[in-house]
Design a protein around this motif. Structure first.
Motif, PDB file in Angstrom:
ATOM      1  N   THR A 205     -58.657  36.537 -26.913  1.00 30.45           N
ATOM      2  CA  THR A 205     -59.983  37.315 -25.632  1.00 30.45           C
ATOM      3  C   THR A 205     -59.445  37.026 -24.634  1.00 30.45           C
ATOM      4  O   THR A 205     -60.031  37.936 -23.307  1.00 30.45           O
ATOM      5  CB  THR A 205     -60.729  36.596 -26.472  1.00 30.45           C
ATOM      6  OG1 THR A 205     -60.771  36.912 -27.847  1.00 30.45           O
ATOM      7  CG2 THR A 205     -61.988  36.520 -25.402  1.00 30.45           C
TER       8      THR A 205
ATOM      9  N   ASP B 160     -56.897  23.626 -23.052  1.00 30.01           N
ATOM     10  CA  ASP B 160     -57.204  23.160 -24.263  1.00 30.01           C
ATOM     11  C   ASP B 160     -57.817  23.532 -25.169  1.00 30.01           C
ATOM     12  O   ASP B 160     -58.171  24.564 -26.276  1.00 30.01           O
ATOM     13  CB  ASP B 160     -56.464  21.768 -24.991  1.00 30.01           C
ATOM     14  CG  ASP B 160     -55.192  21.807 -24.467  1.00 30.01           C
ATOM     15  OD1 ASP B 160     -54.340  22.970 -24.648  1.00 30.01           O
ATOM     16  OD2 ASP B 160     -54.645  20.814 -24.643  1.00 30.01           O
ATOM     17  N   THR B 161     -59.463  23.260 -24.276  1.00 28.01           N
ATOM     18  CA  THR B 161     -60.645  23.847 -25.199  1.00 28.01           C
ATOM     19  C   THR B 161     -60.867  25.195 -24.789  1.00 28.01           C
ATOM     20  O   THR B 161     -61.670  25.784 -25.375  1.00 28.01           O
ATOM     21  CB  THR B 161     -61.683  22.868 -23.787  1.00 28.01           C
ATOM     22  OG1 THR B 161     -61.577  21.118 -23.836  1.00 28.01           O
ATOM     23  CG2 THR B 161     -62.957  22.813 -24.561  1.00 28.01           C
TER      24      THR B 161
ATOM     25  N   SER C  24     -50.392  28.552 -20.952  1.00 26.19           N
ATOM     26  CA  SER C  24     -50.645  27.660 -21.986  1.00 26.19           C
ATOM     27  C   SER C  24     -49.231  26.527 -21.908  1.00 26.19           C
ATOM     28  O   SER C  24     -49.595  25.451 -21.770  1.00 26.19           O
ATOM     29  CB  SER C  24     -50.100  27.844 -22.919  1.00 26.19           C
ATOM     30  OG  SER C  24     -50.317  26.897 -23.473  1.00 26.19           O
TER      31      SER C  24
ATOM     32  N   ALA D 141     -56.455  28.261 -24.950  1.00 22.97           N
ATOM     33  CA  ALA D 141     -55.918  27.669 -26.276  1.00 22.97           C
ATOM     34  C   ALA D 141     -56.410  28.936 -27.510  1.00 22.97           C
ATOM     35  O   ALA D 141     -55.676  29.362 -28.329  1.00 22.97           O
ATOM     36  CB  ALA D 141     -55.319  26.977 -25.535  1.00 22.97           C
ATOM     37  N   PRO D 142     -57.464  28.504 -27.855  1.00 21.22           N
ATOM     38  CA  PRO D 142     -58.667  28.677 -28.973  1.00 21.22           C
ATOM     39  C   PRO D 142     -58.218  30.097 -29.002  1.00 21.22           C
ATOM     40  O   PRO D 142     -58.555  30.637 -30.214  1.00 21.22           O
ATOM     41  CB  PRO D 142     -60.155  27.920 -29.444  1.00 21.22           C
ATOM     42  CG  PRO D 142     -59.860  27.210 -28.478  1.00 21.22           C
ATOM     43  CD  PRO D 142     -59.016  27.226 -27.090  1.00 21.22           C
ATOM     44  N   ARG D 143     -58.526  30.620 -27.888  1.00 13.14           N
ATOM     45  CA  ARG D 143     -58.678  32.237 -28.170  1.00 13.14           C
ATOM     46  C   ARG D 143     -57.877  32.943 -27.185  1.00 13.14           C
ATOM     47  O   ARG D 143     -58.102  33.470 -26.268  1.00 13.14           O
ATOM     48  CB  ARG D 143     -59.989  32.290 -28.044  1.00 13.14           C
ATOM     49  CG  ARG D 143     -60.876  31.528 -25.797  1.00 13.14           C
ATOM     50  CD  ARG D 143     -62.168  31.954 -26.060  1.00 13.14           C
ATOM     51  NE  ARG D 143     -62.939  31.382 -27.107  1.00 13.14           N
ATOM     52  CZ  ARG D 143     -63.081  29.761 -26.841  1.00 13.14           C
ATOM     53  NH1 ARG D 143     -62.587  29.507 -25.954  1.00 13.14           N
ATOM     54  NH2 ARG D 143     -63.881  29.437 -27.682  1.00 13.14           N
ATOM     55  N   PRO D 144     -56.606  33.255 -27.577  1.00 15.54           N
ATOM     56  CA  PRO D 144     -55.342  33.783 -26.629  1.00 15.54           C
ATOM     57  C   PRO D 144     -56.196  35.146 -26.350  1.00 15.54           C
ATOM     58  O   PRO D 144     -55.502  35.728 -25.745  1.00 15.54           O
ATOM     59  CB  PRO D 144     -54.335  33.230 -27.170  1.00 15.54           C
ATOM     60  CG  PRO D 144     -54.307  32.709 -28.176  1.00 15.54           C
ATOM     61  CD  PRO D 144     -55.923  31.769 -28.800  1.00 15.54           C
TER      62      PRO D 144
ATOM     63  N   SER E   1     -57.103  19.362 -20.640  1.00 14.77           N
ATOM     64  CA  SER E   1     -57.642  19.537 -21.916  1.00 14.77           C
ATOM     65  C   SER E   1     -58.618  20.777 -21.494  1.00 14.77           C
ATOM     66  O   SER E   1     -59.449  21.840 -22.652  1.00 14.77           O
ATOM     67  CB  SER E   1     -58.637  18.294 -21.679  1.00 14.77           C
ATOM     68  OG  SER E   1     -59.276  18.136 -20.167  1.00 14.77           O
TER      69      SER E   1
END
Length: 149
Positions: free
Chosen positions: A71, A62-63, A46, A66-69, A59
């Motif tokens: 997993t 981030d898409t 990250s 980042a939302p599911r580190p 991007s």
């Protein structure tokens, strides 16, 4: 093709197996506790992505990541294990070679500024291409024994 000691197909199988061992070493030396419990691997990635010069990398990270580190940590670590095992034993070899090539290209793009890592990723990607186009699963593989591909 004239070769020494082994046939051409056997040398390509040696290359495939060596690549698999390289993936297994990548998996073995990872601090799994750090990756899974503290999120160290994804946190590092990250940080690299946040400073990347290409907006598409920032991007995309981030898409997707980042939302599911948590997993993604499991996906990365166990993808390396699966690639290594698949290439060493020659099981679903073309799929493992394409998957490894894509993972190396992702690593290459993410770490475009880290010259120390670029050589490893470039060489692993090159070996994947050679092993894929030389159909390295023809010799010393479960794929060959079972009649896949």
């Amino acid at each position: 093709m004239v070769t020494i000691w082994l046939t051409g197909a056997e040398w390509v199988a040696v290359l495939r197996i060596g690549l698999g061992l390289w993936w297994l070493e990548s998996w073995r030396h990872k601090d799994k506790k750090g990756w899974f419990e503290r999120g160290t691997g994804i946190a590092w990635a990250s940080d690299v992505a946040a400073k990347h010069r290409w907006n598409a990398v920032r991007s995309g990270f981030d898409t997707v990541v980042a939302p599911r580190p948590r997993t993604m940590a499991y996906v990365v670590v166990y993808a390396e294990l699966a690639l290594g095992l698949g290439l060493v034993v020659g099981f679903l070899t073309p799929i493992a070679l394409v998957g490894g090539l894509l993972l190396n290209l992702l690593y290459l793009v993410l770490m475009i500024h880290d010259w120390a890592e670029q050589g490893q990723n470039a060489m692993m990607a090159l070996i994947s291409l050679v092993a894929l186009f030389a159909m390295s699963w023809q010799t010393w593989s479960l794929d060959s024994a079972v009649g896949f591909f």
